[in-house]
Scaffold this motif. Structure first.
Motif, short mmCIF file in Angstrom:
data_model
loop_
_atom_site.label_atom_id
_atom_site.label_comp_id
_atom_site.label_asym_id
_atom_site.label_seq_id
_atom_site.Cartn_x
_atom_site.Cartn_y
_atom_site.Cartn_z
N ASP A 117 52.42 82.55 17.61
CA ASP A 117 51.69 81.31 17.92
C ASP A 117 50.28 81.58 18.43
OD1 ASP A 117 53.92 79.87 17.18
OD2 ASP A 117 54.73 79.78 19.22
N ASP A 118 49.93 82.85 18.61
CA ASP A 118 48.59 83.20 19.11
C ASP A 118 47.50 82.89 18.08
OD1 ASP A 118 49.67 84.09 21.46
OD2 ASP A 118 49.76 86.19 20.85
N PHE A 119 47.88 82.78 16.81
CA PHE A 119 46.88 82.49 15.77
C PHE A 119 46.47 81.02 15.83
CE2 PHE A 119 48.79 86.34 14.09
CZ PHE A 119 47.70 87.02 13.56
N GLN A 120 45.16 80.79 15.88
CA GLN A 120 44.61 79.44 15.89
C GLN A 120 44.57 78.88 14.46
OE1 GLN A 120 43.96 78.09 18.94
NE2 GLN A 120 44.69 80.06 19.73
N ASP A 121 44.43 77.56 14.37
CA ASP A 121 44.44 76.91 13.06
C ASP A 121 43.31 77.44 12.16
OD1 ASP A 121 46.61 75.43 13.78
OD2 ASP A 121 45.47 73.63 14.32
N ASP A 122 42.12 77.64 12.74
CA ASP A 122 41.00 78.12 11.92
C ASP A 122 41.23 79.56 11.46
OD1 ASP A 122 40.78 78.98 14.56
OD2 ASP A 122 38.62 79.22 14.43
N GLU A 123 41.96 80.35 12.26
CA GLU A 123 42.28 81.72 11.86
C GLU A 123 43.33 81.73 10.76
OE1 GLU A 123 41.51 83.94 16.18
OE2 GLU A 123 43.49 83.12 15.69
N CYS A 124 44.28 80.83 10.85
CA CYS A 124 45.36 80.77 9.86
C CYS A 124 44.85 80.48 8.46
CB CYS A 124 46.40 79.74 10.27
SG CYS A 124 47.40 80.25 11.69
N ARG A 125 43.66 79.89 8.36
CA ARG A 125 43.10 79.61 7.04
C ARG A 125 42.74 80.90 6.30
NH1 ARG A 125 40.91 74.86 9.61
NH2 ARG A 125 39.04 75.96 10.28
N LEU A 126 42.50 81.96 7.05
CA LEU A 126 42.14 83.24 6.44
C LEU A 126 43.25 84.28 6.55
CD1 LEU A 126 38.39 83.65 7.56
CD2 LEU A 126 39.25 83.08 5.29
N VAL A 127 44.38 83.90 7.14
CA VAL A 127 45.50 84.83 7.31
C VAL A 127 46.69 84.32 6.52
CG1 VAL A 127 47.08 85.93 8.93
CG2 VAL A 127 44.71 85.53 9.60
N SER A 128 47.21 85.17 5.65
CA SER A 128 48.40 84.82 4.86
C SER A 128 49.54 85.73 5.27
CB SER A 128 48.12 84.99 3.36
OG SER A 128 47.03 84.17 2.96
N PHE A 129 50.71 85.15 5.43
CA PHE A 129 51.89 85.92 5.84
C PHE A 129 52.81 86.16 4.65
CE2 PHE A 129 56.40 85.75 7.11
CZ PHE A 129 56.46 86.93 7.85
N TYR A 130 53.25 87.40 4.49
CA TYR A 130 54.18 87.77 3.44
C TYR A 130 55.35 88.51 4.09
CZ TYR A 130 50.24 86.73 0.41
OH TYR A 130 49.19 86.10 -0.22
N ARG A 131 56.48 87.87 4.08
CA ARG A 131 57.65 88.52 4.66
C ARG A 131 58.00 89.73 3.81
NH1 ARG A 131 61.55 87.64 8.28
NH2 ARG A 131 63.60 88.61 7.90
N CYS A 132 58.07 90.90 4.47
CA CYS A 132 58.25 92.12 3.70
C CYS A 132 58.86 93.22 4.57
CB CYS A 132 56.92 92.60 3.13
SG CYS A 132 56.99 94.14 2.21
#
Length: 344
Positions: A117-132
């Motif tokens: 939850d430390d990631f802010q909304d504006d950061e999440c726009r440039l961060v993609s999560f891939y479960r791996c």
């Protein structure tokens, strides 16, 4: 800057070395001629030692840059770069992702846990999560295919994921031991084999390896962890050599990072033991800042983020080495894995 400083020190030393005898006369300083001569000799020796230090620093920097004098930073356009970070959901990896995003870099996080939850909304726009599960070659390939489909080919790979046990050699189970080596070192083959070919084709990339100061110093209760981190040193050095001599691609940067104790879940169970040695504990932000600065500078090398003596401990007499290891012997006194501890 290093080269300029080296040249300045060399010039000062040569001027003093070739200077007239009158430099040692009483007119130079309000001392006797004998004292002036002694002072000048001291300054000459000081400059000579300083010059050796600066020449060594220049040669180190030159070697780390693959014997090239300049790093071509113009080929890097941060708003169009894609970075893959393993273990990027929390800890050092998450902070690294946030810092890269601040430079406009798109980040793909490979992890078995969702983003914190430390990631802010504006950061999440440039961060993609891939479960791996990075210990699985097939899982890494599937995630890589998804990343390339979504964003294109990554130019930055940070092998950051790691787990830690707190067991003696006789206590650690085969399952924990296998998981430790799979995540901490075998996964590096999985990710590099997947992402390096595109970097070689484009003759551009940066592969960063997160190791640990324990690579220099094995101690009781963490033999498996220290073994994997020591192995990463060999991996980094071998990868660097293969890029230069097998693939003729010295433009691809390689960096290995040796953080000291860092405030993450890995040390939760052993924090009291660390404090008993009075060793410093770094914040994840400080580690991530050093890593991002290295990436943005488009430089290869080693980042030793802790007592510099640790890197040279094996050059010390054996009795001194053993005193250092004895000092660390009671850091790990619980029976734990990663951040989950159980009392003995």
């Amino acid at each position: 800057m290093q080269l300029v400083r080296c040249l300045v020190v060399a010039a000062a030393y040569l001027v003093l070395l070739a200077g007239p005898v009158s430099y040692a006369s009483p007119k130079l300083l309000p001392f006797s001629q004998e004292r002036n001569a002694t002072l000048i000799r001291f300054i000459k020796w000081f400059l000579a030692l300083w010059l050796v230090r600066e020449v060594n620093a220049v040669l180190n920097s030159w070697a780390e840059n693959r014997w090239m004098w300049k790093s071509d930073k113009s080929s890097w356009d941060w708003k169009n770069e894609i970075a893959v970070i393993t273990g990027g959901s929390r800890g050092i990896g998450a902070m690294l992702a946030k810092r890269l995003v601040s430079h406009g870099v798109k980040v793909a996080v490979l992890d078995v846990e969702p983003l914190s939850d430390d990631f802010q909304d504006d950061e999440c726009r440039l961060v993609s999560f891939y479960r791996c599960d990075i210990s699985s070659r097939d899982a890494v390939h599937m995630a890589a295919e998804a990343i390339r489909s979504d964003h294109g080919s990554p130019s930055i790979l940070v092998n950051n994921a790691g787990i830690g046990n707190a067991n003696s050699i006789l206590e650690v189970s085969p399952e924990r031991l296998r998981a430790m080596f799979d995540v901490n070192i075998i996964s590096h083959w999985n990710t590099v084999q997947e992402f390096l070919p595109d970097m070689i084709e484009k003759r551009k990339g940066h592969i960063m390896t997160t190791s640990s100061m324990s690579a220099f110093l094995g101690f009781a209760g963490a033999v498996d962890y220290a073994s994997t981190k020591a192995g990463l040193t060999a991996f980094h050095e071998g990868l660097t050599q293969e890029l230069k001599h097998r693939y003729k691609c010295p433009q691809i940067k390689t960096t290995i990072v040796y953080p000291t104790w860092t405030r993450t879940r890995l040390i939760t169970a052993i924090e009291k033991g660390i404090q008993s040695t009075r060793a410093p504990i770094m914040d994840t932000k400080d580690v991530a800042d050093a890593m991002v600065n290295q990436i943005i500078a488009a430089k290869s090398g080693q980042l030793i983020l802790g007592p510099s003596i640790a890197a040279t401990v094996r050059a010390l007499p054996i009795w001194l080495q053993e005193l250092v290891r004895d000092h660390m012997a009671h850091v790990v006194t619980v029976n734990a894995t990663t951040a989950v501890a159980s009392s003995r």
